[in-house]
Motif scaffolding. Structure first.
Motif, PDB file in Angstrom:
ATOM      1  N   VAL A 135       0.851  -1.184   0.000  1.00 49.56           N
ATOM      2  CA  VAL A 135       0.000   0.000   0.000  1.00 49.56           C
ATOM      3  C   VAL A 135       0.892   1.240   0.000  1.00 49.56           C
ATOM      4  O   VAL A 135       1.981   1.240   0.583  1.00 49.56           O
ATOM      5  N   ASN A 136       0.438   2.309  -0.642  1.00 43.47           N
ATOM      6  CA  ASN A 136       1.186   3.563  -0.618  1.00 43.47           C
ATOM      7  C   ASN A 136       1.469   3.984   0.817  1.00 43.47           C
ATOM      8  O   ASN A 136       0.635   3.799   1.705  1.00 43.47           O
ATOM      9  N   ALA A 137       2.644   4.583   1.027  1.00 42.02           N
ATOM     10  CA  ALA A 137       3.093   4.907   2.383  1.00 42.02           C
ATOM     11  C   ALA A 137       2.088   5.766   3.149  1.00 42.02           C
ATOM     12  O   ALA A 137       1.854   5.560   4.339  1.00 42.02           O
ATOM     13  N   ASP A 138       1.449   6.734   2.450  1.00 36.49           N
ATOM     14  CA  ASP A 138       0.503   7.611   3.129  1.00 36.49           C
ATOM     15  C   ASP A 138      -0.836   6.947   3.397  1.00 36.49           C
ATOM     16  O   ASP A 138      -1.702   7.523   4.058  1.00 36.49           O
ATOM     17  N   ARG A 139      -1.029   5.723   2.895  1.00 35.27           N
ATOM     18  CA  ARG A 139      -2.286   5.002   3.100  1.00 35.27           C
ATOM     19  C   ARG A 139      -2.134   3.791   4.031  1.00 35.27           C
ATOM     20  O   ARG A 139      -3.124   3.126   4.338  1.00 35.27           O
ATOM     21  N   GLU A 140      -0.902   3.527   4.492  1.00 39.28           N
ATOM     22  CA  GLU A 140      -0.680   2.328   5.315  1.00 39.28           C
ATOM     23  C   GLU A 140      -1.455   2.391   6.632  1.00 39.28           C
ATOM     24  O   GLU A 140      -2.153   1.440   6.993  1.00 39.28           O
ATOM     25  N   LEU A 141      -1.334   3.492   7.353  1.00 35.88           N
ATOM     26  CA  LEU A 141      -2.006   3.592   8.653  1.00 35.88           C
ATOM     27  C   LEU A 141      -3.532   3.596   8.517  1.00 35.88           C
ATOM     28  O   LEU A 141      -4.217   2.936   9.317  1.00 35.88           O
ATOM     29  N   PRO A 142      -4.121   4.318   7.538  1.00 39.31           N
ATOM     30  CA  PRO A 142      -5.583   4.207   7.368  1.00 39.31           C
ATOM     31  C   PRO A 142      -6.043   2.780   7.059  1.00 39.31           C
ATOM     32  O   PRO A 142      -7.104   2.351   7.529  1.00 39.31           O
TER      33      PRO A 142
END
Length: 306
Positions: free
Chosen positions: A49-56
């Motif tokens: 997953v894209n880095a900015d979408r991992e936590l969501p």
């Protein structure tokens, strides 16, 4: 009289809390094997997953995990209340499934060279629009929640076997504590694991002179190099733990196997007893996993995917 009643109430509450703490400790220990595999599987599920979408994505799976447990805990308590005789068979099935899952992972690694996540990760990398990315992320989240449901069921069944003879209030308290602690623990660690490489990249790119900055850059390089090895270690330790936990459930559920291990450990000290018991559980887990995998493979060839 009022003071005496209050002291008695406090003593009862303290006794309940002591029992809950003791059972929670045992339940956490017994479910540790599933925890290791849960960590590895969920970290793999959100990889790519894209880095900015991992936590969501991790947060979405964590919410799905809580829903899974909100379904499983009441169901387990109903089983304990109305059909308690089903607990041991369910434990045995769960233990056999743990052994099967562990052995299937080993067999897949050596018999199949393809990565089961490679095709999906390639689709995510090739996605052009935001709609494509969101669609693939939703597929990842659904797959991770399905995997979590199976592992959560194993955790809940193992915990149920520990608290089965306890008062109902203690059962509820322990089961809820284990469900919450496992969810927070697993997905908190998953969030940390998937961001290790980002943290390493950030630290390794820091500018400036001085020993402290140099040490931070060194730590960043270490984290970047450690991240893939950490995933491999989690997967390996999780597989071993699945055999140990599954084998332990089976040996305790089979009186003759439990008696045999007691005979083998008789007369030895605690450390040797632990080694003998662990080795026995490991062997039972591996053999059971091989047998179940053989049966499942044969059945799939005879009856197809049904």
């Amino acid at each position: 009289m009022a003071g005496t009643s209050l002291l008695a109430l406090i003593d009862d509450i303290a006794s309940i809390l002591d029992d809950v703490a003791a059972m929670s400790k045992v339940a956490a220990k017994k479910t540790a094997g599933v925890l290791g595999d849960d960590l590895a599987l969920n970290a793999q599920q959100v990889s790519g997953v894209n880095a900015d979408r991992e936590l969501p994505v991790v947060w979405a799976v964590a919410k799905g995990s809580m829903i899974n447990k909100a379904i499983l805990v009441p169901l387990a308590l109903l089983i304990s209340a109305f059909i308690p005789w089903a607990i041991t068979p369910l434990l045995m099935i769960g233990g056999a499934y743990l052994c099967y899952e562990g052995f299937e992972k080993i067999a897949h690694k050596y018999l199949h060279s393809e990565d089961p996540h490679a095709e999906r990760d390639a689709e995510l990398a090739a996605a052009k629009t935001d709609a494509d990315i969101v669609k693939i992320e939703k597929q990842k989240i659904k797959g991770a929640i399905r995997t979590d449901f199976i592992l959560s069921a194993e955790i809940i069944v193992i915990s149920l076997g520990i608290v089965a003879g306890a008062p109902f209030v203690n059962q509820i308290t322990v089961m809820v504590l284990i469900a919450v602690a496992m969810t927070v623990g697993v997905y908190g660690l998953v969030a940390g694991i998937v961001k290790i490489d980002d943290a390493g990249l950030y630290l390794s790119s820091l500018e400036g002179r001085g020993g402290f900055r140099h040490a931070l850059r060194g730590l960043g390089g270490f984290l970047l190099g450690m991240a893939p090895w950490l995933m491999k270690a989690l997967s390996f330790l999780g597989t071993i733990a699945m055999f140990l936990v599954g084998g332990s459930i089976l040996t305790h559920g089979l009186p003759w196997a439990h008696s045999l291990i007691d005979t083998m450990t008789h007369g030895h000290n605690g450390f040797v007893n632990t080694l003998i018991t662990g080795a026995s559980d490991l062997v039972v887990g591996i053999v059971t996993g091989a047998i179940v995998l053989a049966v499942v493979t044969l059945a799939s060839k005879m009856f197809g995917k049904r």
